[in-house]
Design an enzyme around this catalytic site. Structure first.
Site, PDB file in Angstrom:
ATOM      1  N   SER A   1       0.826  -1.209   0.000  1.00  0.00           N
ATOM      2  CA  SER A   1       0.000   0.000   0.000  1.00  0.00           C
ATOM      3  C   SER A   1       0.855   1.251   0.000  1.00  0.00           C
ATOM      4  CB  SER A   1      -0.838   0.054   1.286  1.00  0.00           C
ATOM      5  OG  SER A   1      -1.681  -1.043   1.397  1.00  0.00           O
TER       6      SER A   1
ATOM      7  N   HIS B   1      -1.098  -3.024  -7.318  1.00  0.00           N
ATOM      8  CA  HIS B   1      -1.822  -2.601  -6.110  1.00  0.00           C
ATOM      9  C   HIS B   1      -3.331  -2.738  -6.317  1.00  0.00           C
ATOM     10  CE1 HIS B   1      -3.083   0.659  -3.078  1.00  0.00           C
ATOM     11  NE2 HIS B   1      -2.822  -0.455  -2.417  1.00  0.00           N
TER      12      HIS B   1
ATOM     13  N   GLU C   1      -3.803  -0.530  -9.706  1.00  0.00           N
ATOM     14  CA  GLU C   1      -2.701   0.388  -9.993  1.00  0.00           C
ATOM     15  C   GLU C   1      -1.486  -0.445 -10.404  1.00  0.00           C
ATOM     16  OE1 GLU C   1      -3.690   4.205  -7.149  1.00  0.00           O
ATOM     17  OE2 GLU C   1      -2.473   2.622  -6.268  1.00  0.00           O
TER      18      GLU C   1
ATOM     19  N   ASN D   1      -3.833   5.913  -2.583  1.00  0.00           N
ATOM     20  CA  ASN D   1      -3.491   6.060  -1.166  1.00  0.00           C
ATOM     21  C   ASN D   1      -2.838   7.403  -0.833  1.00  0.00           C
ATOM     22  OD1 ASN D   1      -4.618   3.699  -0.399  1.00  0.00           O
ATOM     23  ND2 ASN D   1      -2.707   2.519  -0.344  1.00  0.00           N
TER      24      ASN D   1
HETATM   25  C1  LIG Z   1      -5.278   0.679   1.854  1.00  0.00           C
HETATM   26  C2  LIG Z   1      -5.136  -0.078   0.569  1.00  0.00           C
HETATM   27  O1  LIG Z   1      -3.793  -0.038   0.097  1.00  0.00           O
HETATM   28  C3  LIG Z   1      -6.033   0.352  -0.565  1.00  0.00           C
HETATM   29  C4  LIG Z   1      -7.481   0.002  -0.338  1.00  0.00           C
HETATM   30  O2  LIG Z   1      -7.914  -1.097  -0.579  1.00  0.00           O
HETATM   31  S1  LIG Z   1      -8.422   1.242   0.258  1.00  0.00           S
HETATM   32  C5  LIG Z   1     -10.020   0.520   0.372  1.00  0.00           C
HETATM   33  C6  LIG Z   1     -10.757   0.567  -0.948  1.00  0.00           C
HETATM   34  N1  LIG Z   1     -12.078   0.044  -0.726  1.00  0.00           N
HETATM   35  C7  LIG Z   1     -13.140   0.832  -0.531  1.00  0.00           C
HETATM   36  O3  LIG Z   1     -13.056   2.044  -0.596  1.00  0.00           O
HETATM   37  C8  LIG Z   1     -14.412   0.091  -0.248  1.00  0.00           C
HETATM   38  C9  LIG Z   1     -15.528   1.036   0.070  1.00  0.00           C
HETATM   39  N2  LIG Z   1     -16.750   0.269   0.307  1.00  0.00           N
HETATM   40  C10 LIG Z   1     -17.527  -0.204  -0.707  1.00  0.00           C
HETATM   41  O4  LIG Z   1     -17.285   0.040  -1.896  1.00  0.00           O
HETATM   42  C11 LIG Z   1     -18.750  -0.992  -0.307  1.00  0.00           C
HETATM   43  O5  LIG Z   1     -19.088  -0.670   1.012  1.00  0.00           O
HETATM   44  C12 LIG Z   1     -18.519  -2.543  -0.407  1.00  0.00           C
HETATM   45  C13 LIG Z   1     -18.373  -2.933  -1.883  1.00  0.00           C
HETATM   46  C14 LIG Z   1     -17.323  -3.015   0.373  1.00  0.00           C
HETATM   47  C15 LIG Z   1     -19.727  -3.267   0.174  1.00  0.00           C
HETATM   48  O6  LIG Z   1     -20.854  -2.772  -0.457  1.00  0.00           O
HETATM   49  P1  LIG Z   1     -22.258  -2.703   0.285  1.00  0.00           P
HETATM   50  O7  LIG Z   1     -23.271  -2.252  -0.727  1.00  0.00           O
HETATM   51  O8  LIG Z   1     -22.098  -1.920   1.527  1.00  0.00           O
HETATM   52  O9  LIG Z   1     -22.500  -4.150   0.797  1.00  0.00           O
HETATM   53  P2  LIG Z   1     -23.071  -5.418   0.080  1.00  0.00           P
HETATM   54  O10 LIG Z   1     -24.502  -5.209  -0.317  1.00  0.00           O
HETATM   55  O11 LIG Z   1     -22.727  -6.537   1.001  1.00  0.00           O
HETATM   56  O12 LIG Z   1     -22.176  -5.579  -1.238  1.00  0.00           O
HETATM   57  C16 LIG Z   1     -22.421  -4.933  -2.497  1.00  0.00           C
HETATM   58  C17 LIG Z   1     -22.150  -5.914  -3.618  1.00  0.00           C
HETATM   59  O13 LIG Z   1     -20.791  -6.333  -3.571  1.00  0.00           O
HETATM   60  C18 LIG Z   1     -20.704  -7.744  -3.392  1.00  0.00           C
HETATM   61  N3  LIG Z   1     -19.649  -8.026  -2.440  1.00  0.00           N
HETATM   62  C19 LIG Z   1     -19.298  -7.321  -1.344  1.00  0.00           C
HETATM   63  N4  LIG Z   1     -18.233  -7.881  -0.755  1.00  0.00           N
HETATM   64  C20 LIG Z   1     -17.892  -8.950  -1.512  1.00  0.00           C
HETATM   65  C21 LIG Z   1     -16.867  -9.905  -1.435  1.00  0.00           C
HETATM   66  N5  LIG Z   1     -15.954  -9.906  -0.453  1.00  0.00           N
HETATM   67  N6  LIG Z   1     -16.811 -10.864  -2.407  1.00  0.00           N
HETATM   68  C22 LIG Z   1     -17.700 -10.903  -3.416  1.00  0.00           C
HETATM   69  N7  LIG Z   1     -18.689  -9.999  -3.538  1.00  0.00           N
HETATM   70  C23 LIG Z   1     -18.791  -9.039  -2.594  1.00  0.00           C
HETATM   71  C24 LIG Z   1     -22.047  -8.175  -2.829  1.00  0.00           C
HETATM   72  O14 LIG Z   1     -22.370  -9.498  -3.197  1.00  0.00           O
HETATM   73  C25 LIG Z   1     -22.997  -7.175  -3.445  1.00  0.00           C
HETATM   74  O15 LIG Z   1     -23.393  -7.603  -4.734  1.00  0.00           O
HETATM   75  P3  LIG Z   1     -24.816  -7.138  -5.345  1.00  0.00           P
HETATM   76  O16 LIG Z   1     -24.686  -5.680  -5.619  1.00  0.00           O
HETATM   77  O17 LIG Z   1     -24.988  -7.965  -6.543  1.00  0.00           O
HETATM   78  O18 LIG Z   1     -25.792  -7.425  -4.258  1.00  0.00           O
HETATM   79  N1  LIG Z   2      -6.024  -4.284   3.708  1.00  0.00           N
HETATM   80  C1  LIG Z   2      -6.158  -3.544   2.609  1.00  0.00           C
HETATM   81  O1  LIG Z   2      -7.206  -2.894   2.412  1.00  0.00           O
HETATM   82  C2  LIG Z   2      -5.060  -3.467   1.600  1.00  0.00           C
HETATM   83  C3  LIG Z   2      -5.347  -2.968   0.317  1.00  0.00           C
HETATM   84  C4  LIG Z   2      -4.323  -2.938  -0.659  1.00  0.00           C
HETATM   85  C5  LIG Z   2      -3.057  -3.369  -0.334  1.00  0.00           C
HETATM   86  N2  LIG Z   2      -2.804  -3.860   0.924  1.00  0.00           N
HETATM   87  C6  LIG Z   2      -1.454  -4.379   1.184  1.00  0.00           C
HETATM   88  O2  LIG Z   2      -1.505  -5.792   0.968  1.00  0.00           O
HETATM   89  C7  LIG Z   2      -0.577  -6.442   1.880  1.00  0.00           C
HETATM   90  C8  LIG Z   2      -1.356  -7.428   2.730  1.00  0.00           C
HETATM   91  O3  LIG Z   2      -2.361  -6.752   3.436  1.00  0.00           O
HETATM   92  P1  LIG Z   2      -3.588  -7.537   4.090  1.00  0.00           P
HETATM   93  O4  LIG Z   2      -4.587  -6.524   4.481  1.00  0.00           O
HETATM   94  O5  LIG Z   2      -3.980  -8.666   3.226  1.00  0.00           O
HETATM   95  O6  LIG Z   2      -2.888  -8.102   5.413  1.00  0.00           O
HETATM   96  P2  LIG Z   2      -3.361  -9.287   6.388  1.00  0.00           P
HETATM   97  O7  LIG Z   2      -2.845  -8.946   7.726  1.00  0.00           O
HETATM   98  O8  LIG Z   2      -4.824  -9.545   6.214  1.00  0.00           O
HETATM   99  O9  LIG Z   2      -2.587 -10.581   5.808  1.00  0.00           O
HETATM  100  C9  LIG Z   2      -1.211 -10.679   5.734  1.00  0.00           C
HETATM  101  C10 LIG Z   2      -0.869 -12.164   5.657  1.00  0.00           C
HETATM  102  O10 LIG Z   2       0.525 -12.304   5.361  1.00  0.00           O
HETATM  103  C11 LIG Z   2       0.993 -13.457   6.047  1.00  0.00           C
HETATM  104  N3  LIG Z   2       2.453 -13.382   6.119  1.00  0.00           N
HETATM  105  C12 LIG Z   2       3.215 -12.572   6.895  1.00  0.00           C
HETATM  106  N4  LIG Z   2       4.525 -12.787   6.650  1.00  0.00           N
HETATM  107  C13 LIG Z   2       4.588 -13.752   5.678  1.00  0.00           C
HETATM  108  C14 LIG Z   2       5.663 -14.392   4.997  1.00  0.00           C
HETATM  109  N5  LIG Z   2       6.923 -14.087   5.248  1.00  0.00           N
HETATM  110  N6  LIG Z   2       5.358 -15.329   4.072  1.00  0.00           N
HETATM  111  C15 LIG Z   2       4.073 -15.672   3.811  1.00  0.00           C
HETATM  112  N7  LIG Z   2       3.013 -15.088   4.437  1.00  0.00           N
HETATM  113  C16 LIG Z   2       3.263 -14.134   5.348  1.00  0.00           C
HETATM  114  C17 LIG Z   2       0.295 -13.414   7.392  1.00  0.00           C
HETATM  115  O11 LIG Z   2       0.286 -14.669   8.003  1.00  0.00           O
HETATM  116  C18 LIG Z   2      -1.109 -12.917   6.970  1.00  0.00           C
HETATM  117  O12 LIG Z   2      -1.990 -14.008   6.727  1.00  0.00           O
HETATM  118  C19 LIG Z   2       0.106  -5.331   2.663  1.00  0.00           C
HETATM  119  O13 LIG Z   2       1.278  -4.963   1.997  1.00  0.00           O
HETATM  120  C20 LIG Z   2      -0.930  -4.193   2.581  1.00  0.00           C
HETATM  121  O14 LIG Z   2      -0.354  -2.921   2.755  1.00  0.00           O
HETATM  122  C21 LIG Z   2      -3.765  -3.933   1.902  1.00  0.00           C
END
Ligand SMILES: C[C@H](O)CC(=O)SCCNC(=O)CCNC(=O)[C@H](O)C(C)(C)COP(=O)(O)OP(=O)(O)OC[C@H]1O[C@@H](n2cnc3c(N)ncnc32)[C@H](O)[C@@H]1OP(=O)(O)O
Ligand SMILES: NC(=O)c1ccc[n+]([C@@H]2O[C@H](COP(=O)([O-])OP(=O)(O)OC[C@H]3O[C@@H](n4cnc5c(N)ncnc54)[C@H](O)[C@@H]3O)[C@@H](O)[C@H]2O)c1
Length: 309
Positions: free
Chosen positions: A143, A164, A176, A214
């Site tokens: 991330s 990503h 990404e 991010n």
């Molecule tokens: C930090 C990192 O590096 C980067 C990141 O990842 S940052 C995080 C980015 N993610 C976000 O911003 C997520 C924001 N949240 C959302 O978009 C929505 O809340 C969400 C898609 C997670 C859930 O949606 P929501 O409408 O609240 O719930 P829900 O009705 O359960 O799900 C919507 C649809 O997605 C599907 N779905 C949700 N989670 C699912 C999963 N894990 N697997 C498969 N399908 C899923 C559901 O089946 C549903 O399908 P439908 O529209 O056909 O009914």
């Molecule tokens: N959580 C998010 O929304 C998100 C979104 C995009 C990217 N990421 C990035 O993805 C990566 C994983 O995040 P996450 O949320 O899945 O974390 P998580 O904590 O859910 O899972 C991490 C997993 O890695 C395993 N692990 C640790 N060290 C290991 C090793 N040496 N070999 C094999 N497995 C090992 C752990 O046992 C754990 O199951 C991180 O770099 C995070 O920054 C996270």
């Protein structure tokens, strides 16, 4: 017009060739992200090995994948034979392992999604570099850690990049694709073509902190935490405000819980170390407290909010 048609045909053919080149995918890490990446790769016809050092994490990931694939199948095909076939064929392409080194021996692409820690990621890639075939592309799903710093652990900088994904991977459309200066055009094209084969929309990113999403999203989430720390609003009101006032699907506290507070802390700690003068990257006492209490968000049952296990 003919010129553009010719170019489009050529680039489509190239993309298809690149996508075809990646058949065997090893995903390291079976947490929130690794499980999602492995699932989507299996759903889209790839032969996938999902690896974790923790066998308990593998078991939990298998359960999450089974639940999620059923949701995807229902959405695509409704109930019935086609949905059942989609689930069973997808799952048949997915193997699991706890041995990362053995799992890369026939990989065309390795996607690393382990804990957000530079030292741990470098140790892993250094071992994999010796074991994987020469053609294998390595990618990190980090991330926030510079891809170049992770790639340093290997002797394949031209075959290294960032992929990503976003959480939840089966739902979020964006990927990404991050290149470092040494990433070859063939590697970049193959990663992009693979992303499209995974059904994602790709954007090209340079190796800058937080890439695109991010760099904007993390300061937003941390400013929300500062508002609460300053006593200006409650997490619930901030979340309600951003959902109803700005159209976000989740408020920043719900989203932090969803991403994982431990991951959020790793991100901010890393950036604070690299950019000590940037105030928004400084540690948050509230986040520190929750993480030290084991409150990592949805995955641990409690973060800013409580969740049913
Ligand atoms: C930090 C990192 O590096 C980067 C990141 O990842 S940052 C995080 C980015 N993610 C976000 O911003 C997520 C924001 N949240 C959302 O978009 C929505 O809340 C969400 C898609 C997670 C859930 O949606 P929501 O409408 O609240 O719930 P829900 O009705 O359960 O799900 C919507 C649809 O997605 C599907 N779905 C949700 N989670 C699912 C999963 N894990 N697997 C498969 N399908 C899923 C559901 O089946 C549903 O399908 P439908 O529209 O056909 O009914
Ligand atoms: N959580 C998010 O929304 C998100 C979104 C995009 C990217 N990421 C990035 O993805 C990566 C994983 O995040 P996450 O949320 O899945 O974390 P998580 O904590 O859910 O899972 C991490 C997993 O890695 C395993 N692990 C640790 N060290 C290991 C090793 N040496 N070999 C094999 N497995 C090992 C752990 O046992 C754990 O199951 C991180 O770099 C995070 O920054 C996270």
């Amino acid at each position: 017009m003919a010129f553009f048609t010719h170019l489009t045909r050529r680039s489509l053919a190239q993309s298809a060739a690149m996508a075809n080149a990646i058949k065997n995918v090893t995903v390291i890490g079976s947490g929130l992200m690794g499980a999602g990446i492995a699932q989507v790769a299996a759903q889209t016809g790839h032969s996938v090995t999902m690896v974790d050092i923790d066998p308990v994490a593998v078991g939990k990931a298998e359960k999450r994948i089974a639940d999620s694939i059923s949701r995807v199948a229902k959405k695509k095909f409704g109930e019935g034979d086609e949905a059942t076939k989609f689930v069973s064929e997808s799952l048949s392409r997915l193997r699991t392992s706890t041995d990362a080194v053995a799992s890369v021996e026939s990989a065309d692409l390795v996607v690393e999604a382990i804990v957000e820690n530079l030292k741990t990621k470098k140790e892993l890639f250094s071992k994999l570099d010796n074991a994987a075939p020469a053609h294998t592309i390595f990618a990190s799903n980090t991330s926030s850690i510079p891809i170049a710093k992770i790639a340093e652990a290997t002797n394949r900088l031209d075959r290294f990049g960032g992929l990503h994904f976003f959480n939840p991977v089966p739902v979020m459309k964006l990927l990404e694709v991050v290149r470092i200066p040494e990433t070859s055009s063939d590697t970049y094209d193959a990663m992009t073509a693979w992303g499209k084969a995974m059904g994602k929309v790709t954007v090209e990113c340079k190796d800058t902190p937080g890439f695109i999403v991010n760099r904007l999203l993390v300061p937003f989430m941390f400013e929300a935490v500062r508002m609460v720390e300053r006593g200006e609003a409650s997490p619930k009101d901030v979340d309600t405000a951003m959902k109803l006032g700005a159209g976000h699907p989740m408020g920043p506290f719900e989203l932090m819980d969803y991403v994982g507070l431990d991951t959020g802390k790793f991100i901010i700690d890393g950036w604070h170390k690299d950019y000590p003068d940037v105030e928004i990257f400084s540690p948050s006492p509230l986040l520190e407290k929750l993480v030290s209490e084991g409150k990592h968000g949805v995955k641990s049952g409690e973060g800013f909010y409580k969740y049913k296990k």
